[in-house]
Motif scaffolding. Structure first.
Motif, short mmCIF file in Angstrom:
data_model
loop_
_atom_site.label_atom_id
_atom_site.label_comp_id
_atom_site.label_asym_id
_atom_site.label_seq_id
_atom_site.Cartn_x
_atom_site.Cartn_y
_atom_site.Cartn_z
N ALA A 280 0.83 -1.20 0.00
CA ALA A 280 0.00 0.00 0.00
C ALA A 280 0.87 1.26 0.00
O ALA A 280 0.57 2.24 -0.70
CB ALA A 280 -0.93 -0.01 1.22
N GLU A 281 1.96 1.23 0.81
CA GLU A 281 2.86 2.37 0.84
C GLU A 281 3.53 2.59 -0.51
O GLU A 281 3.68 3.73 -0.97
CB GLU A 281 3.92 2.16 1.93
N GLU A 282 3.93 1.49 -1.16
CA GLU A 282 4.54 1.62 -2.48
C GLU A 282 3.55 2.17 -3.49
O GLU A 282 3.90 3.02 -4.33
CB GLU A 282 5.06 0.24 -2.93
N GLU A 283 2.29 1.70 -3.39
CA GLU A 283 1.28 2.22 -4.30
C GLU A 283 1.05 3.71 -4.05
O GLU A 283 0.88 4.50 -5.00
CB GLU A 283 -0.02 1.43 -4.13
N ARG A 284 1.01 4.09 -2.74
CA ARG A 284 0.82 5.50 -2.42
C ARG A 284 1.97 6.35 -2.96
O ARG A 284 1.76 7.42 -3.54
CB ARG A 284 0.70 5.68 -0.91
N LYS A 285 3.21 5.86 -2.75
CA LYS A 285 4.36 6.59 -3.26
C LYS A 285 4.32 6.69 -4.78
O LYS A 285 4.70 7.71 -5.36
CB LYS A 285 5.65 5.91 -2.81
N GLN A 286 3.85 5.60 -5.40
CA GLN A 286 3.78 5.62 -6.86
C GLN A 286 2.74 6.65 -7.32
O GLN A 286 2.97 7.38 -8.30
CB GLN A 286 3.41 4.23 -7.37
N ARG A 287 1.61 6.69 -6.60
CA ARG A 287 0.60 7.69 -6.97
C ARG A 287 1.14 9.11 -6.78
O ARG A 287 0.93 9.99 -7.63
CB ARG A 287 -0.67 7.49 -6.11
N ILE A 288 1.86 9.32 -5.66
CA ILE A 288 2.43 10.65 -5.43
C ILE A 288 3.45 10.99 -6.52
O ILE A 288 3.51 12.12 -7.01
CB ILE A 288 3.08 10.71 -4.04
#
Length: 463
Positions: A280-288
């Motif tokens: 989830a953190e990786e996905e959030r960072k990717q979205r950012i």
């Protein structure tokens, strides 16, 4: 039962719940390889669970070792107990033989006593016979003694002497043969009695010695039987204690296996949760990152979206992408002395007269007008609880409540510098623009938002 206890204590029984596959035979004590290769990625909860699992594995190893020792002790005790029972049976058999031998000796003693009694009775009969004939024998013996001492003359004898001699001769002739016969019988009886007495005495001595030996052997065997019984009772007591200890170890081993299994399940759950959180953190960072990339592209394109009425991106995601609102030279940065003994809450930029000031970001104009000695001041709400303050302006071209886009002209600079205390301490007469970023009403350093290496302001904004 002992074999079952040993099987229950075997560490291999815990292999499946401790990480081994259904087809494998992995020893749970060696299942520590389940720790992930990237040990640094473990959370504190996972580390604590792994430490608890390792402690339980160590305790399970000790329980397995104790179980093996208990099994060996049980086998040794059972072997010793079987040997003691065999020895006990042999001792009881020997004791029975000794008892039978004692019975035979007692019978022989009784027979000897009976023979001795018969001989004593025979002796009494002979003595009585001799006593009954004591007078005759005394007279005969007296006559014999007289004859022996004073033998009568063969030719010259007196009438009295002749009569006595005749009487003696007649008496001796009648008694001597009988006495001789009785004497011979008596001698034989006495010899037989002496022999029997001697034989009985010898046999009695031998029987007494045999009885003494037999008694000693009986006492020794009885002592051995008692000792073996005590050893057997002690071995049985120790065997019972070892069985209880083995049962306790089996129960403890089962508890440890259950605890380790639950820890393994909890570790697996923690890892899955941590993995999901990392994803989830990786996905959030990717979205950012994607948002930043779009913001960069938008900032580079310099083409505002005319129909937009809200900021395109969160202000906190625009770090490193903003242009200065005007071209010029930054004279003071955030935190520098402001001339009043405090740190500066923003930045001071020296620019040219009539320079156009553009909005650094999308936002709503919440204030436009004069403010104290700062001159014309413009405050833009950039969203995400951020506000941008632009002070020292000469003329503002937007109104309160209006939505402005990044790069849109909002004001122009005047001919003189701002009258604030910080600007008055500058060694310049150029017009100065004061820029301040505020988060939740508190000033923050604006430098992280400026684009690295970018010029202050835009070429199109120069006058």
């Amino acid at each position: 039962m002992i074999a079952a206890l040993t099987l229950g204590l075997t560490v291999g029984t815990a292999a499946l719940p401790l990480g081994a596959t259904e087809k494998g035979t992995e020893d749970p004590v060696q299942a520590e390889a389940a720790v992930p290769a990237d040990a640094d990625a473990l959370t504190p909860e996972e580390r604590k669970l792994l430490e608890q699992r390792d402690e339980n594995l160590t305790e399970l190893r000790a329980a397995a070792t104790d179980a093996e020792a208990a099994q060996k002790a049980l086998e040794s005790l059972e072997s010793d107990l079987a040997g003691l029972k065999d020895e006990q049976e042999e001792l009881e058999s020997s004791l029975q033989k000794t008892t039978a031998r004692r019975t035979e000796l007692d019978r022989r003693v009784a027979d000897g006593q009976e023979r001795l009694t018969a001989l004593n009775q025979r002796q009494i009969v002979l003595r009585r016979s001799l006593i009954d004939r004591r007078a005759v024998l005394a007279e005969v013996l007296a006559g014999l003694q007289r004859i022996g001492r004073d033998p009568p003359p063969a030719l010259l004898i007196s009438p009295d002497d002749a009569l006595s001699s005749v009487r003696s001769a007649i008496l001796l002739g009648a008694v001597v043969p009988e006495i001789r016969s009785e004497t011979d019988a008596l001698v034989r009886d006495l010899d037989e009695l002496a022999r029997l007495r001697k034989s009985i005495a010898t046999e009695r001595t031998e029987l007494a010695a045999a009885l003494e030996d037999n008694d000693r052997e009986s006492e020794r065997l009885a002592a051995l039987v008692t000792e073996k019984l005590e050893l057997q009772e002690e071995s049985e007591r120790r065997l019972e204690l070892e069985r209880k200890r083995a049962a306790s170890l089996a129960e403890r081993s089962g508890e440890l296996e259950s605890v380790i299994a639950s820890l393994e399940a909890e570790i697996t759950r923690q890892r899955e949760a941590a993995l999901a959180a990392r994803r989830a953190e990786e996905e959030r960072k990717q979205r950012i990152a994607e948002q930043l990339e779009r913001a960069h592209k938008l900032a580079l394109a310099k083409l505002p979206e005319k129909n937009r009425i809200a900021p395109a991106y969160a202000f906190s995601a625009l770090k490193g992408t903003l242009y200065y609102p005007v071209r010029g030279e930054t004279l003071r940065y955030f935190g520098a002395a402001d001339g009043s003994g405090h740190g500066l809450s923003g930045e001071l930029v020296a620019t040219g007269q009539g320079s156009t000031v553009s909005a650094p970001v999308d936002g709503w104009v919440v204030f436009a007008g004069g403010f104290r000695s700062y001159g014309q001041t413009l405050i833009i709400d950039a969203g995400d609880k951020y506000h941008l303050v632009l002070a020292g302006l000469d003329r503002i071209s937007v109104a309160e409540g209006q939505f402005v886009l990044a790069g849109e002209p909002v004001a122009t600079m005047g001919p003189t510098r701002m009258a604030g205390a910080a600007a008055l301490t500058l060694a310049t007469d150029k017009p100065t623009l004061y820029i301040e970023f505020r988060k939740d009403g508190k000033a923050v350093d604006p430098r992280p938002w400026w684009r690295d290496g970018a010029s202050q302001g835009r070429a199109s904004n120069d006058t």
